[in-house]
Every structure is written in structure tokens, then in C-alpha cells.
Design a protein around this motif. Structure first.
Motif, PDB file in Angstrom:
ATOM      1  N   HIS A  29      -2.867   9.801   7.892  1.00 22.46           N
ATOM      2  CA  HIS A  29      -2.326  10.006   6.546  1.00 22.46           C
ATOM      3  C   HIS A  29      -1.695  11.393   6.386  1.00 22.46           C
ATOM      4  CE1 HIS A  29      -3.421   6.265   4.600  1.00 22.46           C
ATOM      5  NE2 HIS A  29      -4.539   6.298   5.291  1.00 22.46           N
ATOM      6  N   SER A  75      -0.444   2.999   3.858  1.00 22.08           N
ATOM      7  CA  SER A  75      -1.633   2.672   3.084  1.00 22.08           C
ATOM      8  C   SER A  75      -1.979   1.184   3.216  1.00 22.08           C
ATOM      9  CB  SER A  75      -1.414   3.024   1.615  1.00 22.08           C
ATOM     10  OG  SER A  75      -2.537   2.685   0.850  1.00 22.08           O
ATOM     11  N   ASN A  94       4.920   5.665   2.591  1.00 17.56           N
ATOM     12  CA  ASN A  94       3.500   5.962   2.369  1.00 17.56           C
ATOM     13  C   ASN A  94       2.730   4.701   1.992  1.00 17.56           C
ATOM     14  OD1 ASN A  94       3.951   8.635   2.951  1.00 17.56           O
ATOM     15  ND2 ASN A  94       3.648   9.378   0.866  1.00 17.56           N
ATOM     16  N   HIS A 128      -3.554   0.557   6.589  1.00 12.14           N
ATOM     17  CA  HIS A 128      -4.945   1.005   6.559  1.00 12.14           C
ATOM     18  C   HIS A 128      -5.825  -0.033   5.853  1.00 12.14           C
ATOM     19  CE1 HIS A 128      -7.800   4.678   5.809  1.00 12.14           C
ATOM     20  NE2 HIS A 128      -8.441   3.634   6.274  1.00 12.14           N
ATOM     21  N   CYS A 170       2.346  10.620   6.932  1.00 13.04           N
ATOM     22  CA  CYS A 170       2.777  10.321   5.569  1.00 13.04           C
ATOM     23  C   CYS A 170       3.463  11.541   4.974  1.00 13.04           C
ATOM     24  CB  CYS A 170       1.591   9.924   4.695  1.00 13.04           C
ATOM     25  SG  CYS A 170       0.945   8.288   5.078  1.00 13.04           S
TER      26      CYS A 170
END
Length: 141
Positions: A65, A100, A96, A103, A69
Motif C-alpha cells: 500500500h 484495495s 488505489n 487486498h 499506491c
């Protein structure tokens, strides 16, 4: 790990490299070392809990991240404090969100097929797989 390899995997793999630049993917330096190569058919070994957890796994996700990101830039001196203004471009925000989502997807796959009980007779092998709704809620929902 299911080590079964079907006939489709026995043929040489197609590669994006052109035929003028041959490279052996067997090792980092291009040297062939058949004794250390392992082929794993991911269709027979689905994504799920691997036992990799805790601070080390947290560091991996933090790095993903942080390094991959786009980060919001701090407000400059004298700039109005508007909590709804984002300094990221629309493309950066979409990127981003993709990271996300990746993830979240991985976390839900892990929670869907989680090791509920380790096998006491085999080192690092799971005896019982199942859904772990607590992990799903903590990480995603």
C-alpha cells in the motif's frame, strides 16, 4: 501441495520473449538446475490460508500500500482546510481502489478456505479446512 502434472503442462511453455533472446526460467542466473525446480499446478492448489501471518504479513501489505499506491500530498501552508478535497487525480484514485480490491479479494479467499485445525501428525499441514467468518469480518467486512 498436489504435485500431479497433467500432459498439458509437459509441453514447453509459451513465452512473451522473442525467439532471438532465449532465457532459461529455471534459475535466476539462467543456469538449468532440474534438481531444485518444482512445477505446481495452481488449478489443483487453490489460493487459501498459507500460515503466513502476523507482523511479517502486515509488513508485506503495508509495503504494497505504501510503495505501490499513490499517497495524498500534505496540504501546503495557507491552503484551505477542506476535508473533502483530494489531491489525487481520478486515475490515481482508481489505481488505489484496484489495489484495495485486490487486498480485499485475497483476504476473502483466505477466509473462505482457512485452516481451522492443524494436522498433529504432519509438520505444517492442515487437517481441517473451512470458512472463517471472524477473519472475513476483521479484514474486509
Amino acid at each position: 501441495v498436489d504435485a500431479h502434472i497433467d500432459d498439458g503442462w509437459q509441453s514447453p511453455p509459451l513465452t512473451f520473449l522473442d525467439e532471438q533472446t532465449p532465457f532459461d526460467f529455471g534459475s535466476a542466473d539462467g543456469e538449468q538446475d532440474d534438481s531444485s525446480a518444482v512445477v505446481v499446478d495452481l488449478r489443483l492448489n487453490p489460493e487459501r490460508y498459507t500460515g503466513y501471518a502476523g507482523p511479517s504479513a502486515d509488513k508485506v501489505w503495508a509495503a504494497i500500500h505504501t510503495d505501490n499506491c499513490f499517497q495524498q500530498q500534505p496540504k501546503s501552508v495557507g491552503q484551505e482546510e477542506d476535508e473533502f478535497t483530494c489531491s489525487l487525480s481520478p486515475e490515481e484514485r482508481v489505481y488505489n481502489r484496484i489495489i484495495s480490491g485486490l487486498h480485499s479479494s485475497i483476504s476473502l479467499h483466505i477466509a473462505h478456505s482457512y485452516c481451522l485445525e492443524m494436522d498433529q501428525n504432519q509438520i505444517a499441514e492442515c487437517k481441517t479446512w473451512g470458512k472463517n467468518s471472524t477473519i472475513a469480518r476483521e479484514r474486509v467486512l
